[in-house]
Motif scaffolding. Structure first.
Motif, PDB file in Angstrom:
ATOM      1  N   LYS A  14       0.867  -1.167   0.000  1.00  0.00           N
ATOM      2  CA  LYS A  14       0.000   0.000   0.000  1.00  0.00           C
ATOM      3  C   LYS A  14       0.910   1.225   0.000  1.00  0.00           C
ATOM      4  CE  LYS A  14      -3.885   2.048   2.374  1.00  0.00           C
ATOM      5  NZ  LYS A  14      -4.807   1.959   3.498  1.00  0.00           N
ATOM      6  N   VAL A  15       0.640   2.157  -0.890  1.00  0.00           N
ATOM      7  CA  VAL A  15       1.449   3.376  -0.956  1.00  0.00           C
ATOM      8  C   VAL A  15       0.559   4.569  -0.669  1.00  0.00           C
ATOM      9  CG1 VAL A  15       3.228   2.433  -2.453  1.00  0.00           C
ATOM     10  CG2 VAL A  15       1.240   3.469  -3.478  1.00  0.00           C
ATOM     11  N   GLY A  16       1.085   5.495   0.119  1.00  0.00           N
ATOM     12  CA  GLY A  16       0.309   6.649   0.545  1.00  0.00           C
ATOM     13  C   GLY A  16       0.182   7.710  -0.530  1.00  0.00           C
ATOM     14  N   CYS A  17      -0.774   8.558  -0.345  1.00  0.00           N
ATOM     15  CA  CYS A  17      -1.043   9.661  -1.261  1.00  0.00           C
ATOM     16  C   CYS A  17       0.214  10.507  -1.476  1.00  0.00           C
ATOM     17  CB  CYS A  17      -2.152  10.526  -0.675  1.00  0.00           C
ATOM     18  SG  CYS A  17      -2.524  11.985  -1.635  1.00  0.00           S
ATOM     19  N   ALA A  18       0.584  10.689  -2.734  1.00  0.00           N
ATOM     20  CA  ALA A  18       1.717  11.529  -3.144  1.00  0.00           C
ATOM     21  C   ALA A  18       3.058  11.079  -2.560  1.00  0.00           C
ATOM     22  CB  ALA A  18       1.458  12.999  -2.800  1.00  0.00           C
ATOM     23  N   ASP A  19       3.151   9.850  -2.075  1.00  0.00           N
ATOM     24  CA  ASP A  19       4.394   9.341  -1.489  1.00  0.00           C
ATOM     25  C   ASP A  19       5.292   8.754  -2.575  1.00  0.00           C
ATOM     26  OD1 ASP A  19       6.424   8.327   0.059  1.00  0.00           O
ATOM     27  OD2 ASP A  19       5.215   6.736   0.969  1.00  0.00           O
TER      28      ASP A  19
END
Length: 136
Positions: A14-19
């Motif tokens: 899972k990758v975070g927003c704008a990361d």
């Protein structure tokens, strides 16, 4: 045992927003998972295409994404799910000459993947590609 099916290996991130720092982390995890898969250059292509899809999801949406890579002896499938409805990324556009390096991600996917597509999934979509290969 002869004829016994091999269980696929799977990567889930899972990758975070704008990361955007997540992009090299996903590539590194994918490379480790594919250490014994595919012919010459297969891992490089898989990393490139995965990077493009993850970057697109993070740049073009206001939400994070979920990356799933499933490797079997003869195939790799990578899916990047975002949480924005619409299939606006299903047709690669030809970038303008003065567009720098932007706009080429799906064109690379279309050119290098054995198959790819975009599917609606409830509150979002999945952009995926597949590469054929043989275990090393």
């Amino acid at each position: 045992m002869a004829g016994e099916a091999t269980q696929p290996t799977q990567l889930l991130r899972k990758v975070g927003c704008a990361d955007l720092t997540a992009v090299p982390e996903v590539r590194h995890a994918l490379r480790a998972m594919l250490a014994t898969w595919g012919g010459p250059g297969a891992t490089d292509v898989a990393e490139l295409l995965t990077s493009e899809l993850v970057t697109n999801a993070l740049i073009h949406t206001d939400h994070g994404a979920v990356v799933t890579a499933t490797v079997e002896p003869d195939q790799l499938r990578v899916e990047v799910r975002d949480f924005v409805p619409g299939l606006d990324r299903d047709r690669p556009r030809v970038p303008d000459a003065d567009d720098g390096t932007h706009g080429r991600g799906l064109i690379l996917v279309q050119a290098l993947a054995d198959s790819w597509g975009v599917e609606n999934h409830g509150a979002g979509k999945v952009v995926w590609f597949e590469l054929e290969g043989r275990a090393a």
